[in-house]
Write an enzyme that holds these catalytic residues in place. Structure first.
Site: not given
Ligand code: NAD
Length: 417
Positions: A106-107
């Site tokens: 994720a980011k």
């Protein structure tokens, strides 16, 4: 001449496509892994110190969660875009798989210039963004961490915000926190420590003696500045350093401790005594043996790749090399330790922090560093073996290993319903 691909998401997808071709992935698997699973865009107000209200845009993207909860940093920058966050999320999926820790990728990011905000404004922005993305994050679902322009204090505000909504402390919702609230020993240095381990291992493979190596580092934040110190400890001579304002060079070697003090005191490296000024683009082509891009994406491009003097590039930043530059550098025989391996030390110790928070049982710094070293060394060896076996470079070796692991997990779980 065709335009060079510099959109980070297109770069990430093109790297994936090459790995998928080599692995002979099925059409279904390609379609699943090519796209992020979830994308959240948030527009939210923040009250400024002068009473005005300003709107900010933020993102949180989860690429894949088949091997475990989503994991990835949060970036505050005026350059943040949805495509950048998508790329960084996808790279996180492969990174966690390369070092074989049980996370997906994720980011997150907020479009802002944190240097223009007061501390109180930064706190309100961080807390409001954490609230907006709270429908995504949680200790079992998605665990953020620091990235560019975010730090342990910001992680503390976000952890506190999430905990306030729950009514009790949830330290495992975020990593990279201060020690006082469930942070881990060694986390602040972890990315750079991982960089040090893979640099050492790559030097051994290439028959390079650290004591005879000149190193240039772009970026003097968390990753770049600690890498400078740890590579100096390894015996290397640090000859060039830079931050966003420019670089400094001394062919005889820069005193790293002096540079750390100077940068803290003056807010920049420019003007460091006993050094000459260079621009960030000049820095990348300085005479050296090892080059560490430790700032941001797209620094090594088709415009400068032929002029790079280093024999070994350690991608401490995410996505610093465009695919075209990659080809040029490979053709010239430059060894590149790819980002998804080189900077995986950060997420590895974030994994340790999460485990410690869940168990409420904390480890000593030497235990953290020993476990980190064994994971990084094992991952480097596996990537190298894969690249030798498949007659390819380290980047493709890392991708083949990582994509195969994620594809296997995805295949075994099956397509729901
Ligand atoms: P940071 O904000 O602490 O430092 C960034 C540094 O880069 C600063 O010195 C800044 O001045 C410099 N910089 C910014 N823009 C620049 C430009 N245009 N030219 C030259 N220098 C510039 O960030 P960080 O946490 O050290 O992250 C650096 C890189 O490492 C990013 O690509 C990040 O995604 C990656 N990374 C960070 C971690 C982590 O644990 N912090 C983990 C893995 C990867």
């Amino acid at each position: 001449m065709a335009i060079e691909i510099v959109n980070p998401y297109e770069v990430a997808v093109s790297q994936f496509d090459e790995a998928a071709d080599r692995l002979g992935l099925s059409q279904a698997m390609r379609a699943i892994l090519r796209k992020p699973k979830r994308e959240l865009i948030v527009n939210f107000p923040v009250r400024m110190d002068n009473g005005d209200v300003e709107m900010y845009t933020g993102y949180r993207v989860q690429h894949n969660i088949n091997r475990g909860p989503a994991k990835g940093g949060i970036r505050f920058s005026p350059e943040v875009s949805l495509d950048e966050v998508r790329a960084l999320a996808m790279w996180m999926t492969w990174k966690c798989a390369v070092v074989n820790i049980p996370f997906g990728g994720a980011k997150g990011g907020v479009l802002c210039d944190p240097h223009k905000l007061s501390r109180a404004e930064l706190e309100r922005l961080s807390r409001r963004y954490a609230t907006e993305i709270s429908i995504f994050i949680g200790p079992n679902s998605d665990i953020p961490a620091p990235d560019m322009n975010t730090n342990p204090q910001i992680m503390a505000w976000m952890m506190d915000t999430f905990s306030m909504h729950q009514g009790y402390s949830v330290p495992a919702v975020i990593t990279g926190k201060p020690l006082a609230i469930g942070g881990s020993e060694g986390r602040l240095e972890a990315t750079a420590r991982g960089v040090q381990y893979v640099t050492r291992d790559a030097m051994i493979d290439l028959g390079m003696n650290p004591e005879e190596c000149r190193v240039v580092i772009q970026g003097f934040g968390n990753v770049g500045s600690v890498s400078a110190r740890l590579l100096h400890e390894l015996g290397c001579k640090i000859v060039g350093l830079s931050d966003i304002q420019g670089g400094v060079y001394n062919a005889q070697g820069i005193d790293v401790h002096q540079a750390l003090h100077y940068s803290k005191e003056h807010g920049a490296l420019t003007g460091l005594p006993s050094s000459e000024h260079v621009t960030n683009s000049e820095l990348l082509t300085l005479p050296c043996d090892v080059l560490l891009p430790a700032a941001l994406e797209n620094q090594l491009t088709r415009r400068n790749a032929a002029q790079v003097k280093a024999r070994l590039i350690i991608e401490a930043a995410n996505g610093p090399t465009t695919p075209e530059a990659d080809v040029i550098l490979n053709d010239r025989g430059v060894t590149i330790v790819p980002d998804i391996l080189a900077n995986a030390g950060g997420v590895t110790v974030s994994y340790f922090e999460w485990v410690q928070d869940l168990q409420r049982f904390f480890w000593a710094e030497h235990e953290i560093n020993n476990r980190l070293e064994s994971i990084m060394t094992r991952a480097y060896k596996a990537v190298r073996e894969k690249s030798v076996q498949q007659e390819t470079n380290l980047r493709m070796g890392a991708y083949l290993l990582a994509v195969a692991r994620v594809a296997e997990a995805t295949e075994i779980r099956g397509v729901y319903p």
